[in-house]
Scaffold this motif. Structure first.
Motif, mmCIF file in Angstrom:
data_model
loop_
_atom_site.group_PDB
_atom_site.id
_atom_site.type_symbol
_atom_site.label_atom_id
_atom_site.label_comp_id
_atom_site.label_asym_id
_atom_site.label_seq_id
_atom_site.Cartn_x
_atom_site.Cartn_y
_atom_site.Cartn_z
ATOM 1 N N THR A 145 0.843 -1.187 0.000
ATOM 2 C CA THR A 145 0.000 0.000 0.000
ATOM 3 C C THR A 145 0.884 1.244 0.000
ATOM 4 O O THR A 145 1.813 1.347 0.810
ATOM 5 N N PHE A 146 0.595 2.161 -0.908
ATOM 6 C CA PHE A 146 1.353 3.410 -0.957
ATOM 7 C C PHE A 146 0.964 4.290 0.217
ATOM 8 O O PHE A 146 -0.213 4.388 0.580
ATOM 9 N N GLY A 147 1.957 4.934 0.785
ATOM 10 C CA GLY A 147 1.700 5.860 1.875
ATOM 11 C C GLY A 147 1.305 7.218 1.336
ATOM 12 O O GLY A 147 1.063 7.398 0.132
ATOM 13 N N GLU A 148 1.254 8.179 2.229
ATOM 14 C CA GLU A 148 0.859 9.530 1.845
ATOM 15 C C GLU A 148 1.906 10.140 0.917
ATOM 16 O O GLU A 148 3.100 10.071 1.171
ATOM 17 N N THR A 149 1.460 10.700 -0.176
ATOM 18 C CA THR A 149 2.343 11.409 -1.097
ATOM 19 C C THR A 149 1.668 12.708 -1.494
ATOM 20 O O THR A 149 0.493 12.923 -1.229
#
Length: 310
Positions: free
Chosen positions: A145-149
Motif C-alpha cells: 500500500t502506498f503511503g501519503e504522497t
C-alpha cells in the motif's frame, strides 16, 4: 552481471548525481576515499564506478586518481545517460507512475510483475527500497500500500500551508544561529547554476539544491521538531518536484527568490529573510497549482478525444 558490477554501475550513477548536485566543475579531483565516505562503501566499488565513468568519458585519469572531464551543463546533460541497475530504474518508474496516477493505492506483486515485465528479484529489491524510504508498506492483506504522497492540488496546498507555518517561524527562533560559510556556499552554487541558464538545469539537480536550501535554513534554528518536519516534507515532495520541474516556468524566478533569502541571511537580517521566505513559498504554491491545473486539462482533453474516436 555480478553483484560487484551491479554495485559499481549503481555507484557510477550516484557519483554523477552527486557531482551535478554539488555543482562541481570540470577538473575537480575525485578521490576514492572521499566518495567512499559519501556513499558508505569501501574503495573497491568506488574504483569500479570511476572506471565505468572513464569508459563514458565523464572522468579521466589524473596520475593515480580521477578528475571530472565534464562539468556544469555538460555533466547535467549526460546524467540521465548513465545506466542504472534494473532495480534502481524500476524504483524511479514506480514513483513516476504513482505520481501520474497510473498505480492505485494498493498493488500486488503479481500485477507489478505483469505491468513492468521484470524479474521477481528486481521487483522485490525495488519494493524494499520504496519501503525503506517510506513510500510503501506491506498491507494486512497480500500486497503493498502506498503511503501519503503529494500528488494532488489539495495535498500540495496542505503541504505549503504547513511549510508556511514552520519555515518562516524557524528563522525567528531565539536560538537561530546562521552558519555564514554554509549560506555563502549555497549562494555561490545558485550563482553558478543560474549562469548556465535555466534550460540547462535538470529537475534532479534543481530538486536536490532546493531541498538542501530549505533544510539548511530551518536547521539553523537548532529545533529538532522543525528540522524533522522539514526533512519529512522534502521526502514527501520527492519525485513530484522533479517531474513538475519540467513544466515549471518559474525556474529563474525561484533562483532569484532563493538568492534574495540567502543575501538577507548573509547580512544577518533574519526578519527580512523570513518575510522573503514566506513570499517565496506562497509563489511556489501558486506555481504548483498552475502545474496541476495544466496536467488536469491535458488528461481531460485526452479523455474527450477518446470519447469521439470511432
Amino acid at each position: 552481471m555480478s553483484n560487484a558490477n551491479q554495485l559499481a554501475l549503481h555507484l557510477s550513477g550516484k557519483i554523477v548525481e552527486y557531482c551535478v548536485a554539488k555543482g562541481l566543475p570540470a577538473g575537480t579531483k575525485l578521490t576514492e576515499r572521499r566518495l567512499g565516505d559519501e556513499f558508505g562503501v569501501s574503495r573497491s566499488p568506488i574504483r569500479g564506478a570511476l572506471a565505468e565513468l572513464q569508459k563514458r568519458k565523464i572522468v579521466t585519469r589524473d596520475g593515480a586518481g580521477y578528475v571530472l572531464a565534464l562539468g556544469g551543463s555538460s555533466l547535467a546533460k549526460v546524467a540521465h545517460d548513465v545506466p542504472q541497475p534494473a532495480a534502481s530504474a524500476l524504483y524511479l518508474q514506480i514513483l513516476r507512475d504513482r505520481f501520474s496516477g497510473k498505480l492505485p493505492d494498493h498493488v500486488s506483486e503479481t500485477d507489478l510483475l505483469r505491468q513492468y515485465g521484470v524479474t521477481r528479484s528486481t521487483l522485490q529489491k525495488s519494493l524494499l527500497k520504496l519501503n525503506r524510504n517510506g513510500y510503501i508498506s506491506r498491507s494486512v492483506a497480500r500486497g503493498w500500500t502506498f503511503g501519503e504522497t503529494l500528488g494532488s492540488v489539495a495535498s500540495y496546498q496542505a503541504s505549503y500551508e504547513f511549510r508556511l507555518a514552520i519555515e518562516p517561524a524557524a528563522l525567528q527562533s531565539p536560538n537561530y544561529r546562521i552558519d555564514m560559510a554554509a549560506v555563502q556556499t549555497l549562494y555561490d552554487r545558485h550563482v553558478k547554476l543560474l549562469g548556465r541558464g535555466s534550460e540547462a538545469i535538470n529537475g534532479m539537480e534543481w530538486s536536490a539544491l532546493d531541498a538542501e536550501l530549505h533544510e539548511t535554513i530551518v536547521a539553523f534554528s537548532g529545533n529538532e521538531f522543525f528540522i524533522r518536519s522539514m526533512k519529512d516534507q522534502n521526502q514527501l515532495r520527492g519525485i513530484v518536484e522533479i517531474e513538475s520541474f519540467y513544466a515549471d516556468e518559474r525556474v529563474k524566478a525561484s533562483f532569484e527568490e532563493h538568492m534574495s533569502i540567502l543575501e538577507a541571511l548573509l547580512r544577518g537580517d533574519c526578519q527580512w529573510a523570513a518575510t522573503l521566505l514566506d513570499r517565496h513559498l506562497r509563489l511556489a504554491a501558486e506555481s504548483t497549482q498552475v502545474f496541476f491545473a495544466k496536467e488536469s486539462a491535458v488528461e481531460t482533453n485526452l479523455v474527450s478525444k477518446d470519447k469521439i474516436m470511432p
